[in-house]
Structures are given as C-alpha cells and as structure tokens.
Design a protein around this motif. Structure first.
Motif, PDB file in Angstrom:
ATOM      1  N   LYS A 102       0.819  -1.215   0.000  1.00 37.27           N
ATOM      2  CA  LYS A 102       0.000   0.000   0.000  1.00 37.27           C
ATOM      3  C   LYS A 102       0.853   1.266   0.000  1.00 37.27           C
ATOM      4  CE  LYS A 102      -4.276  -1.960   1.673  1.00 37.27           C
ATOM      5  NZ  LYS A 102      -5.200  -2.181   2.796  1.00 37.27           N
ATOM      6  N   THR A 103       2.016   1.217   0.637  1.00 35.39           N
ATOM      7  CA  THR A 103       2.926   2.362   0.590  1.00 35.39           C
ATOM      8  C   THR A 103       3.394   2.593  -0.838  1.00 35.39           C
ATOM      9  OG1 THR A 103       3.684   1.968   2.846  1.00 35.39           O
ATOM     10  CG2 THR A 103       5.096   3.326   1.455  1.00 35.39           C
ATOM     11  N   PHE A 104       3.766   1.505  -1.523  1.00 36.55           N
ATOM     12  CA  PHE A 104       4.236   1.605  -2.904  1.00 36.55           C
ATOM     13  C   PHE A 104       3.130   2.139  -3.815  1.00 36.55           C
ATOM     14  CE2 PHE A 104       4.915  -0.067  -7.175  1.00 36.55           C
ATOM     15  CZ  PHE A 104       6.207   0.368  -7.415  1.00 36.55           C
ATOM     16  N   ILE A 105       1.927   1.573  -3.681  1.00 41.33           N
ATOM     17  CA  ILE A 105       0.791   2.009  -4.507  1.00 41.33           C
ATOM     18  C   ILE A 105       0.480   3.485  -4.244  1.00 41.33           C
ATOM     19  CG2 ILE A 105      -1.711   1.774  -4.834  1.00 41.33           C
ATOM     20  CD1 ILE A 105      -1.320  -1.249  -4.393  1.00 41.33           C
ATOM     21  N   GLY A 106       0.515   3.872  -2.970  1.00 46.23           N
ATOM     22  CA  GLY A 106       0.190   5.251  -2.603  1.00 46.23           C
ATOM     23  C   GLY A 106       1.153   6.266  -3.175  1.00 46.23           C
ATOM     24  N   LEU A 107       2.418   5.868  -3.343  1.00 45.11           N
ATOM     25  CA  LEU A 107       3.434   6.801  -3.814  1.00 45.11           C
ATOM     26  C   LEU A 107       3.756   6.645  -5.294  1.00 45.11           C
ATOM     27  CD1 LEU A 107       5.893   6.569  -0.782  1.00 45.11           C
ATOM     28  CD2 LEU A 107       4.283   8.399  -1.280  1.00 45.11           C
ATOM     29  N   LYS A 108       3.504   5.469  -5.854  1.00 45.38           N
ATOM     30  CA  LYS A 108       3.961   5.174  -7.219  1.00 45.38           C
ATOM     31  C   LYS A 108       2.820   4.740  -8.139  1.00 45.38           C
ATOM     32  CE  LYS A 108       8.435   5.641  -6.344  1.00 45.38           C
ATOM     33  NZ  LYS A 108       9.272   6.665  -6.996  1.00 45.38           N
TER      34      LYS A 108
END
Length: 201
Positions: free
Chosen positions: A111-117
């Motif tokens: 979710k961190t990756f999706i949120g930023l990228k």
C-alpha cells in the motif's frame, strides 16, 4: 490563556458516572459500531441537532426527552453492534500468524508503494481507454515536470488540490491529469484538450 479539560474530568465536573469496561472492550465495540453503522443519524437521529432542540438541564431530562422521540434507537443500535461482534467472533479464530504477516506486508510494502507510485497505473488506464501505448518519463523528463507519455503526448499527474494553488513556483508546459484519492480508489480528471487529442490519435 489556553487549557484543556479532558473528557473524564468533564464527567466528574458534571457529576456523571464513568462506566467501567474491560481492557480493549471499548475499542472492539467502537470498531463493531463503525462497521455496523449502528449510531448513524438514520438509527439514532442527528445528535448535534437534537441536543440544540433540548431545553432541559439535567442528564435525566435529556434521556427522557430523547427516548420520547427515538424510543427504539438504543435497542436497535445495540442489536446492530452485537451482530457485528458475532461476526468478529466467527473470524477471530481464523486469524493466525501467517494471515497477520500477509496483512502487515500489504500495509507496509504494497500500500505504501501504490500510494506513492501509482502514476503508472493512471497512465496505463488512460492508454487502455484510448487504445494507445504509454511510458513513464526518464529522469531528465521528470525534471521538466513530465511524469509520462500517453502515445507521444507528455503529461503530468498532479493531485486535484494542485489546481487550487494560486502561487506556484513551477510552471508545467504539458497537459496535467488531476487525481483525487478517495476511500475506494482514485478519481481521475483528464483535461478536455488532452481528451480531444487522444481521441484523434
């Protein structure tokens, strides 16, 4: 002068008993209530408005006044929350270390990756809609405010709040696609001029 009066102290000052609950009980009940939506206005009324209508002074008067208008609301909310607690009981024994690890990985990594990228997902979705290709920008292109290309058209992907900023230090010379994060995903807005160009491709 500024100071704070904590909720427990307000109760003491108003001489209202503080109910006792086992540790974690209120957190579980609160979570069940959120899921069941048991204390929403359609069940218990619009409390902020009702308390304004109330002209009495004591807790007992308020309780009587409220229950005359919503005689079944406490029972209805209680049943909704109890039903959700029963759902929790059914699933709690299924939760093991493996499931918790999967949940933590999804939160911390995915979710961190999706949120930023998520720019690539936006580019890919728009390219699919207009039956064309896309690519992410190179570092040199990024420095010029370009996040990627849809077909041969350079675009920038910005939050919807960006367009409301009056004083912007950067000037982007490409089409800007706006996004707004919502509870169940991302709302995308494509400018009309860009849409027309993509249709013509």
């Amino acid at each position: 002068m500024e100071f704070k009066i904590k909720t427990d102290e307000i109760r003491k000052l108003m001489e209202i008993d503080n109910p006792r609950f086992p540790k974690y009980a209120t957190q579980i009940i609160n979570l069940a209530n959120q899921n069941a939506q048991a204390t929403r206005p359609k069940v218990v009324g619009q409390m902020s408005e009702l308390i304004k209508e109330f002209t009495g002074r004591t807790l007992e008067e308020w309780e009587q006044w409220y229950l005359e208008r919503y005689p079944d609301s406490i029972d209805e909310a209680t049943k909704k929350i109890l039903g959700m607690i029963d759902n929790f009981r059914d699933v709690i024994n299924q939760i093991d270390e493996s499931m918790i690890r999967q949940w933590v990985r999804d939160l911390v990594i995915v979710k961190t990756f999706i949120g930023l990228k998520f720019q690539e997902a936006v580019l890919k979705k728009i390219a699919e809609k207009f039956n064309t290709r896309y690519r992410l920008s190179e570092p040199e292109e990024e420095s010029r405010g370009i996040d990627g290309y849809i077909g041969e058209i350079p675009v920038s992907i910005k939050p919807v709040t960006y367009q409301f900023k009056k004083m912007l230090s950067e000037k982007i010379e490409v089409y800007v696609i706006y996004y707004e994060k919502q509870k169940d995903g991302i709302k995308i807005t494509i400018p009309e001029e860009l849409e027309e160009k993509l249709i013509q491709m």
